[in-house]
Design a protein around this motif. Structure first.
Motif, short mmCIF file in Angstrom:
data_model
loop_
_atom_site.label_atom_id
_atom_site.label_comp_id
_atom_site.label_asym_id
_atom_site.label_seq_id
_atom_site.Cartn_x
_atom_site.Cartn_y
_atom_site.Cartn_z
N ALA A 78 46.37 49.46 40.39
CA ALA A 78 46.75 48.50 39.35
C ALA A 78 47.81 47.54 39.86
O ALA A 78 47.76 46.33 39.56
CB ALA A 78 47.25 49.25 38.11
N ASP A 79 48.77 48.05 40.62
CA ASP A 79 49.79 47.18 41.20
C ASP A 79 49.17 46.14 42.13
O ASP A 79 49.62 44.98 42.16
CB ASP A 79 50.82 48.02 41.95
CG ASP A 79 51.74 48.80 41.02
OD1 ASP A 79 51.87 48.39 39.85
OD2 ASP A 79 52.30 49.83 41.46
N ARG A 80 48.15 46.54 42.88
CA ARG A 80 47.47 45.61 43.79
C ARG A 80 46.82 44.48 42.99
O ARG A 80 46.86 43.32 43.40
CB ARG A 80 46.39 46.35 44.60
CG ARG A 80 46.92 47.31 45.67
CD ARG A 80 47.26 46.58 46.96
NE ARG A 80 46.15 45.81 47.46
CZ ARG A 80 45.16 46.32 48.21
NH1 ARG A 80 45.17 47.62 48.51
NH2 ARG A 80 44.20 45.56 48.65
N VAL A 81 46.23 44.82 41.87
CA VAL A 81 45.57 43.80 41.04
C VAL A 81 46.60 42.81 40.49
O VAL A 81 46.41 41.59 40.55
CB VAL A 81 44.78 44.46 39.90
CG1 VAL A 81 44.19 43.39 38.96
CG2 VAL A 81 43.66 45.35 40.44
N VAL A 82 47.70 43.32 39.94
CA VAL A 82 48.73 42.45 39.38
C VAL A 82 49.34 41.57 40.46
O VAL A 82 49.62 40.38 40.24
CB VAL A 82 49.81 43.30 38.67
CG1 VAL A 82 50.98 42.42 38.22
CG2 VAL A 82 49.21 44.04 37.48
N ALA A 83 49.54 42.14 41.65
CA ALA A 83 50.08 41.35 42.77
C ALA A 83 49.15 40.21 43.13
O ALA A 83 49.60 39.09 43.44
CB ALA A 83 50.32 42.26 43.97
N LEU A 84 47.84 40.46 43.10
CA LEU A 84 46.86 39.41 43.42
C LEU A 84 46.94 38.29 42.38
O LEU A 84 46.87 37.10 42.73
CB LEU A 84 45.45 40.00 43.47
CG LEU A 84 44.31 39.00 43.74
CD1 LEU A 84 44.50 38.32 45.09
CD2 LEU A 84 42.95 39.69 43.67
N LEU A 85 47.10 38.64 41.11
CA LEU A 85 47.22 37.61 40.07
C LEU A 85 48.46 36.75 40.29
O LEU A 85 48.43 35.53 40.07
CB LEU A 85 47.27 38.27 38.69
CG LEU A 85 46.00 38.98 38.22
CD1 LEU A 85 46.24 39.66 36.87
CD2 LEU A 85 44.83 38.01 38.12
N ARG A 86 49.55 37.38 40.71
CA ARG A 86 50.77 36.61 40.97
C ARG A 86 50.59 35.71 42.18
O ARG A 86 51.03 34.55 42.19
CB ARG A 86 51.94 37.57 41.18
CG ARG A 86 52.42 38.24 39.89
CD ARG A 86 53.82 38.83 40.04
NE ARG A 86 54.33 39.27 38.74
CZ ARG A 86 54.36 40.54 38.35
NH1 ARG A 86 53.95 41.49 39.18
NH2 ARG A 86 54.84 40.85 37.16
N GLU A 87 49.95 36.22 43.24
CA GLU A 87 49.70 35.41 44.44
C GLU A 87 48.89 34.16 44.11
O GLU A 87 49.12 33.10 44.69
CB GLU A 87 48.94 36.24 45.49
CG GLU A 87 49.76 37.36 46.14
CD GLU A 87 48.89 38.24 47.00
OE1 GLU A 87 47.73 37.84 47.28
OE2 GLU A 87 49.34 39.33 47.41
N ARG A 88 47.99 34.28 43.17
CA ARG A 88 47.12 33.14 42.81
C ARG A 88 47.76 32.25 41.75
O ARG A 88 47.14 31.27 41.33
CB ARG A 88 45.77 33.67 42.31
CG ARG A 88 44.98 34.39 43.40
CD ARG A 88 43.56 34.60 42.98
NE ARG A 88 42.74 34.97 44.13
CZ ARG A 88 41.44 34.73 44.23
NH1 ARG A 88 40.83 34.09 43.26
NH2 ARG A 88 40.76 35.10 45.30
N GLY A 89 48.94 32.60 41.31
CA GLY A 89 49.62 31.77 40.33
C GLY A 89 49.06 31.85 38.93
O GLY A 89 49.32 30.98 38.10
N LEU A 90 48.28 32.90 38.65
CA LEU A 90 47.69 33.05 37.33
C LEU A 90 48.68 33.64 36.33
O LEU A 90 48.54 33.42 35.11
CB LEU A 90 46.43 33.92 37.41
CG LEU A 90 45.24 33.28 38.13
CD1 LEU A 90 44.15 34.29 38.40
CD2 LEU A 90 44.69 32.11 37.32
N ILE A 91 49.65 34.42 36.82
CA ILE A 91 50.70 34.95 35.94
C ILE A 91 52.05 34.67 36.59
O ILE A 91 52.14 34.51 37.81
CB ILE A 91 50.52 36.46 35.67
CG1 ILE A 91 50.65 37.26 36.97
CG2 ILE A 91 49.18 36.74 35.01
CD1 ILE A 91 50.61 38.77 36.76
N PRO A 92 53.11 34.61 35.80
CA PRO A 92 54.43 34.32 36.35
C PRO A 92 54.88 35.40 37.34
O PRO A 92 54.54 36.58 37.19
CB PRO A 92 55.34 34.30 35.13
CG PRO A 92 54.43 34.11 33.96
CD PRO A 92 53.14 34.75 34.33
N SER A 93 55.63 35.00 38.34
CA SER A 93 56.17 35.96 39.33
C SER A 93 57.30 36.76 38.72
O SER A 93 58.02 36.29 37.84
CB SER A 93 56.67 35.20 40.56
OG SER A 93 55.62 34.47 41.15
#
Length: 635
Positions: free
Chosen positions: A620-635
């Protein structure tokens, strides 16, 4: 010598000019396996003196090596060019041959009789004017004879020669031949074939091929060659129809020239004619018609030309240029007849590519209205179409296309279906008419769009598509991801496979067709949620790549994130939280992915998590990290 050369050149020019004026007849031979189609065509080539001495020498040598006629010339070898065809004595591919007589030019397509190669028969028939349907006099009317005849009718061929072949093997029995003729005509009347000429013949012995047979004094009809030379064909029919040009290429060699190249599918065109570009609907006037020899005052159906327009109009490959006074229809939903040509069945809801003219679009097919029993012409209920089955289905495209009904124009009303993953042609179809809903339903523009909703929510929209075997951990990981997104202030929704089947998809089972429809519905709901600005998570086995590709194609690039929860079958089966694998192994649960139904693993997912080497929390952490890398959710 110069004088002799001039005479020879003059004779050649005169011959070519005479040859050019001959009419051209395209015909096919079709029927069941081993009815003698290739032998018949070989005999026609031989009798029309279209073989050179070296070809005759080669065929005599091949007849000794491959032939089945005891050393005599095996005429089938003139046509059956593939080694596999010679070894098996059957036709596999479509073989085209040109020949000519004093009266007419011919292009004949020798089409395969084996049921497995029905797709090749359709290819050969698509441009033919006449069909020569062969029947082995010893066997009579067979299922494949009926199937090919039905396809001949569907494709629009109206003139049929019923060639009752191998009559030498039944001693030219008049009663047997007349019985075959009666049986075939009774069937043909059911499908609308009425223009039938019956010719008893022997392709091997030459009876009634070019010369009338002395062994059948009771037969008073034409020989096969006489019929082919004299049958009437309307070569100008398409020229009388409204103008249609399918744009194949936009020619822009310099800033001063912009031409639209393509084949004229119907009608004629002159400079000054008013035309409409479809599907856009823009109109203009033809400025020039350009061909290899220069500008022309007229071009007609069957010719490939380049036309220029008086106005700057946006035209691309795949557009149709029509007569402004009689344009083609434009729609995105149709009723059609489909001939299925793939080993894998046609499944309703599965996405395919549809090619009509020079345009390729995305298409999905609804459940067939019915399929046709080619023996009885009965309409049967069907959930899918299998190899060589023919059905009437509604079809929906992702954008409007210009078309004419197939019975009006084969080029603008016929299409092929292509598998999105393999690029293989899997079906051929004929458009009947546009569905009324195609004209009555329109997309409504809204002032508040996806961008505005996303700005309000403070994050980008996305689909997190979790796929993997049952027991891989998809729902567990997706649930953890949603908790982390909620804690971060993101707006999300989790669509879980089991939960959705309690409501939206409770009418669906677990057959391959139902699995396709299950994923299609979830993909459409996901698209709506993305448009609402949400991050939507889906936890489904979704075993087929084509359906996952459909889901990806419904949203914008970068909004679809495929997450392969990669767990070996042995590990997933060992977990077996729901006891489903045990039921499947005992035969109590059919069509279970991994046991008796395939799982097509993603080839290039955005993220792969291996649950044998990491915990669900780490995944799950890997998925959330990918969303942050792509700028889809705030860092």
């Amino acid at each position: 010598m110069a004088h002799v050369s001039d005479l020879i050149a003059t004779d050649i020019q005169a011959y070519l000019a005479q040859h050019e004026k001959k009419s051209l007849l395209r015909f096919i031979t079709c029927g069941s396996v081993d009815d003698g189609k290739s032998t018949l065509i070989g005999r026609l080539l031989y009798e029309s003196k279209m073989l050179f001495d070296d070809q005759l020498a080669a065929i005599e040598a091949d007849s000794k090596k491959w032939g089945t006629q005891g050393g005599d010339i095996d005429f089938a070898l003139l046509v059956d060019g593939l080694a596999a065809e010679r070894e098996q004595g059957i036709t596999i591919d479509v073989a085209y041959r040109f020949f000519s007589t004093d009266r007419r030019k011919f292009i004949v397509a020798d089409t395969p009789g084996h049921e497995q190669y029905t797709r090749n028969m359709i290819t050969g028939a698509s441009t033919a004017d006449v069909a020569v349907v062969l029947i082995d006099a010893r066997k009579g009317v067979l299922t494949q004879t009926r199937r090919h005849s039905y396809l001949v009718h569907l494709i629009g061929i109206r003139k049929v020669v019923l060639a009752i072949n191998k009559v030498d093997l039944i001693d030219c029995d008049e009663a047997a031949i007349r019985k075959i003729d009666e049986d075939y005509r009774a069937f043909a009347a059911q499908i609308g074939l009425t223009d039938i000429t019956t010719i008893p013949l022997s392709g091997l012995k030459g009876d009634n091929i070019v010369e009338r047979s002395d062994r059948m004094p009771w037969y008073h009809g034409p020989t096969l060659m006489a019929f082919l030379e004299t049958c009437e064909i309307d070569e100008t029919r398409l020229q009388k129809d409204p103008f249609r040009l399918q744009v194949q290429w936009v020619n822009r060699p310099n800033l001063d020239f912009r031409g639209f190249c393509g084949l004229i599918a119907a009608g004629s065109v002159r400079p000054g004619d008013r035309v409409r570009v479809q599907p856009s609907g823009r109109e203009s006037t033809v400025a020039r018609i350009v061909a290899l020899e220069g500008d022309r005052p007229l071009a007609v159906a069957g010719e490939s030309v380049t036309i220029t327009l008086a106005d700057e109009v946006d035209i691309s490959r795949g557009d149709l240029i029509s007569a402004a006074s009689a344009p083609a229809e434009v729609a995105d939903q149709f009723e059609s007849t489909i001939v299925w040509m793939a080993d894998e069945p046609m499944l309703p809801g599965r996405p395919y590519l549809l090619k009509i003219g020079t345009r390729t679009v995305n298409a999905t097919i609804t459940e067939p209205k019915y399929k046709v029993n080619v023996n009885t012409m009965e309409h049967l209920a069907a959930k899918k179409l299998d190899l060589n089955e023919i059905g009437v289905c509604n079809i929906a495209l992702d954008r409007p296309v210009p078309f004419d009904a197939y019975e009006v124009n084969r080029d603008t009303g016929g299409f092929i279906l292509i598998d999105r993953m393999s690029n293989n042609t899997v079906g051929a179809g004929m458009l009947h008419f546009a569905l009324r809903r195609s004209h009555n339903i329109h997309l409504q523009a809204h002032d508040i769009d996806k961008s505005a909703r996303s700005t309000l929510m403070g994050h980008g929209p996305a689909v997190l598509w979790f796929t993997g075997l049952s027991g891989a951990g998809k729902s567990t990981i997706a649930n953890l991801v949603e908790k982390k997104l909620h804690a971060a202030g993101c707006h999300s929704y989790l669509l879980d496979g089991d939960n959705v089947r309690h409501g939206l998809n409770k009418d669906l089972g677990f057959t391959e067709a139902d699995r396709v429809e299950n994923v299609r519905r979830v993909a459409e709901v996901s698209r709506l949620m993305v448009d609402a600005g949400l991050i939507v998570l889906t936890a489904f086995i979704s075993p087929f790549r084509s359906e996952r590709a459909l889901a990806r194609g419904l949203v914008a690039e970068g909004e679809f994130i495929e997450i392969h929860v990669d767990t070996p079958l042995a590990v997933a089966e060992q977990r077996d939280v729901k006891g489903l694998y045990k039921k499947a192994r005992r035969g109590e649960l059919a069509n279970f992915t991994g046991i008796d139904s395939p799982y097509e693993a993603p080839e290039t997912p955005e993220l792969r998590v291996d649950t044998t080497t990491m915990t669900a929390e780490e995944a799950a952490d890997r998925v959330v990290a990918l969303l942050r890398e792509r700028g889809l959710i705030p860092s």
